[in-house]
Design a protein around this motif. Sequence first.
Motif, PDB file in Angstrom:
ATOM      1  N   ALA A 279      17.019  35.479  35.761  1.00 20.46           N
ATOM      2  CA  ALA A 279      16.141  34.410  34.359  1.00 20.46           C
ATOM      3  C   ALA A 279      16.974  32.747  34.924  1.00 20.46           C
ATOM      4  O   ALA A 279      16.431  32.222  35.085  1.00 20.46           O
ATOM      5  N   ALA A 280      18.076  32.652  35.588  1.00 23.75           N
ATOM      6  CA  ALA A 280      18.639  31.568  35.251  1.00 23.75           C
ATOM      7  C   ALA A 280      18.031  31.431  36.958  1.00 23.75           C
ATOM      8  O   ALA A 280      17.815  29.859  37.121  1.00 23.75           O
TER       9      ALA A 280
ATOM     10  N   TYR B 207      18.514  26.901  37.232  1.00 25.98           N
ATOM     11  CA  TYR B 207      19.957  26.612  37.102  1.00 25.98           C
ATOM     12  C   TYR B 207      20.643  26.537  38.498  1.00 25.98           C
ATOM     13  O   TYR B 207      20.543  27.231  39.063  1.00 25.98           O
TER      14      TYR B 207
ATOM     15  N   ARG C 263      11.806  30.255  27.999  1.00 22.38           N
ATOM     16  CA  ARG C 263      12.288  28.994  27.549  1.00 22.38           C
ATOM     17  C   ARG C 263      12.023  27.481  28.558  1.00 22.38           C
ATOM     18  O   ARG C 263      11.627  26.935  28.217  1.00 22.38           O
ATOM     19  N   GLY C 264      12.179  27.985  29.910  1.00 22.78           N
ATOM     20  CA  GLY C 264      12.437  27.394  31.011  1.00 22.78           C
ATOM     21  C   GLY C 264      13.678  26.480  30.676  1.00 22.78           C
ATOM     22  O   GLY C 264      14.897  27.146  30.048  1.00 22.78           O
ATOM     23  N   ARG C 265      14.033  25.321  31.234  1.00 19.41           N
ATOM     24  CA  ARG C 265      15.638  24.969  31.284  1.00 19.41           C
ATOM     25  C   ARG C 265      15.402  23.490  29.859  1.00 19.41           C
ATOM     26  O   ARG C 265      16.480  23.313  29.569  1.00 19.41           O
TER      27      ARG C 265
ATOM     28  N   THR D   2      25.598  25.325  29.966  1.00 23.91           N
ATOM     29  CA  THR D   2      24.124  26.012  30.487  1.00 23.91           C
ATOM     30  C   THR D   2      23.981  27.019  29.146  1.00 23.91           C
ATOM     31  O   THR D   2      24.942  27.795  28.908  1.00 23.91           O
ATOM     32  N   LEU D   3      22.880  27.463  28.561  1.00 26.58           N
ATOM     33  CA  LEU D   3      22.266  28.390  28.145  1.00 26.58           C
ATOM     34  C   LEU D   3      22.668  29.979  28.665  1.00 26.58           C
ATOM     35  O   LEU D   3      23.130  30.772  28.302  1.00 26.58           O
ATOM     36  N   PRO D   4      22.446  29.709  30.685  1.00 26.67           N
ATOM     37  CA  PRO D   4      22.831  31.032  30.586  1.00 26.67           C
ATOM     38  C   PRO D   4      24.188  31.167  30.928  1.00 26.67           C
ATOM     39  O   PRO D   4      24.892  32.319  30.885  1.00 26.67           O
TER      40      PRO D   4
ATOM     41  N   MET E 290      14.188  29.740  36.625  1.00 29.32           N
ATOM     42  CA  MET E 290      14.331  28.672  35.739  1.00 29.32           C
ATOM     43  C   MET E 290      14.699  27.541  36.654  1.00 29.32           C
ATOM     44  O   MET E 290      15.691  26.554  35.978  1.00 29.32           O
TER      45      MET E 290
ATOM     46  N   ILE F 209      15.329  33.404  28.546  1.00 23.10           N
ATOM     47  CA  ILE F 209      15.635  32.062  29.486  1.00 23.10           C
ATOM     48  C   ILE F 209      14.619  31.717  30.166  1.00 23.10           C
ATOM     49  O   ILE F 209      13.933  30.287  30.287  1.00 23.10           O
ATOM     50  N   LEU F 210      13.246  32.912  30.304  1.00 21.32           N
ATOM     51  CA  LEU F 210      12.939  32.854  31.478  1.00 21.32           C
ATOM     52  C   LEU F 210      11.639  31.983  30.709  1.00 21.32           C
ATOM     53  O   LEU F 210      10.752  31.361  30.970  1.00 21.32           O
TER      54      LEU F 210
ATOM     55  N   GLU G 240      18.241  20.511  27.098  1.00 20.07           N
ATOM     56  CA  GLU G 240      19.191  20.167  27.672  1.00 20.07           C
ATOM     57  C   GLU G 240      19.528  20.099  29.265  1.00 20.07           C
ATOM     58  O   GLU G 240      18.780  19.651  30.100  1.00 20.07           O
TER      59      GLU G 240
ATOM     60  N   PRO H 116      19.664  18.448  32.429  1.00 19.86           N
ATOM     61  CA  PRO H 116      19.819  19.404  33.775  1.00 19.86           C
ATOM     62  C   PRO H 116      20.471  19.529  34.318  1.00 19.86           C
ATOM     63  O   PRO H 116      20.808  20.041  34.831  1.00 19.86           O
TER      64      PRO H 116
ATOM     65  N   MET I 142      29.202  35.357  36.320  1.00 22.01           N
ATOM     66  CA  MET I 142      28.223  36.474  35.871  1.00 22.01           C
ATOM     67  C   MET I 142      29.400  38.126  36.950  1.00 22.01           C
ATOM     68  O   MET I 142      29.635  39.619  36.527  1.00 22.01           O
TER      69      MET I 142
ATOM     70  N   VAL J 246      27.040  29.786  36.634  1.00 24.35           N
ATOM     71  CA  VAL J 246      26.819  31.231  36.059  1.00 24.35           C
ATOM     72  C   VAL J 246      26.800  31.932  37.074  1.00 24.35           C
ATOM     73  O   VAL J 246      27.391  32.809  36.365  1.00 24.35           O
TER      74      VAL J 246
ATOM     75  N   LEU K 294      19.783  39.066  34.176  1.00 28.98           N
ATOM     76  CA  LEU K 294      20.274  37.038  34.081  1.00 28.98           C
ATOM     77  C   LEU K 294      20.742  36.218  35.076  1.00 28.98           C
ATOM     78  O   LEU K 294      19.158  34.837  35.048  1.00 28.98           O
TER      79      LEU K 294
END
Lengths: 134, 112, 157
Positions: B90-91, B96, A90-92, A34-36, B94, A87-88, A95, A97, B38, B34, B87
């Motif tokens: 934010a994760a 994750y 763009r949302g998920r 994932t992006l994070p 969203m 990230i905030l 990619e 899910p 971290m 994630v 981070l």
Amino acid sequence: MTAQTILSSALWLALVVLGLSFLLTVWRVIKGPTLPDRVVALDMLVGIVIGFIALIAIRTGFTLYIDIAISLGLVGFLATVAFARFILARGRGEEAPEAKASPVAPAAPLAPKHKRATSRKPGAGPAVSRKAKK
Amino acid sequence: MIAVLIALLTALLILVGAGFALVAAIGINRLPDVYTRMHAASKAGTVGSGLMLLAVALHAGDLSTLARALAGFFFFVLTAPISAHLLAMAAHKMGYPLHEQSVRDDLNDHQN
Amino acid sequence: MTTYILSLVFAVVWVAVTGSGTLHNLIFGFALSTLSLWIVREQMSARGYWRRMGRILSLLVLFFKELALSAWKVAVLVMSPRMELKPGIFAYPLTVDRDFEITLLANLITLTPGTLSVDVSADRKTLFVHAIDCSDPEATKRDIATGFERKIMEAFR
């Protein structure tokens, strides 16, 4: 004799170890589902490069490298903050899910969580546009 | 004699710092999601690069270098938790997911 | 707290302005800035400066001890062959209520063993903390409350 030998052998060893950790972190950047994950790994890369710069400062004796390390740290921090905002915003996105969650049914306490996470997604739309205007 | 002692200390700082960096890199690959990654990056990674900066300060031995290296060290130690916090927030916002081994998620219960 | 930061900043400015980065000059600059801040103490209403500084220093020492400990714990966890993880996010009820103190507490929590602050609720009453080992959140909460939070209260109240 000793002071110089001790230092240079330690430097060599540390450079090898740092190189190894650099490669491992790059592997996470490439793979990271994932992006994070990738952002965390990039943040970590900045730390490793700062270590490299410190080692080279010791090796060459140019203390000016410390200033470079500090500015790199600043740039890395700002980049991470910007990525977090991204990230905030763009949302998920596009990619996969559930790339990281296992395909088998999740454990009982978390089962409702996934449902909520997905049901929350349509709600993320207006929130994002609000953020973008700010 | 003093030179050898300082070289030994510098070498120790360098090696321990590099070791922490390696541990953080391994952790970033081994840990499952994630949020746990971290932990590795923000703690072991920060301590690693911070120790190596301290080694530069010790090696140079003059005060202006020491001051700058200490300033850099404090800067990293102060910014690492902030970026990790941002981070993580934010994760989580969203959606994750946490790893399926996770036992509880109060934040999700709070938000919904 | 503000006076402490101010006099430190003033000392650094003093060193930068005088252009000689020796230790003596820094100490002299610190003494000078402390003196000048002491002169304007009525306006800044900073009582108990020295006692407070001692507490801030003890907070700093605790912070570095916890940082070293936490890096070590993460290292041990990562290198152990079978990782027994029970990660999770627990809610921590905040006693401190000022922005600055919450920020400080959140940062300190992030750098303590196995915990990472994730979010603050909108009403600033709850801090959400991700723990790498969430099997006993009550004990973790107790540790934070008796450790960092009390020290912060002592230093800045």
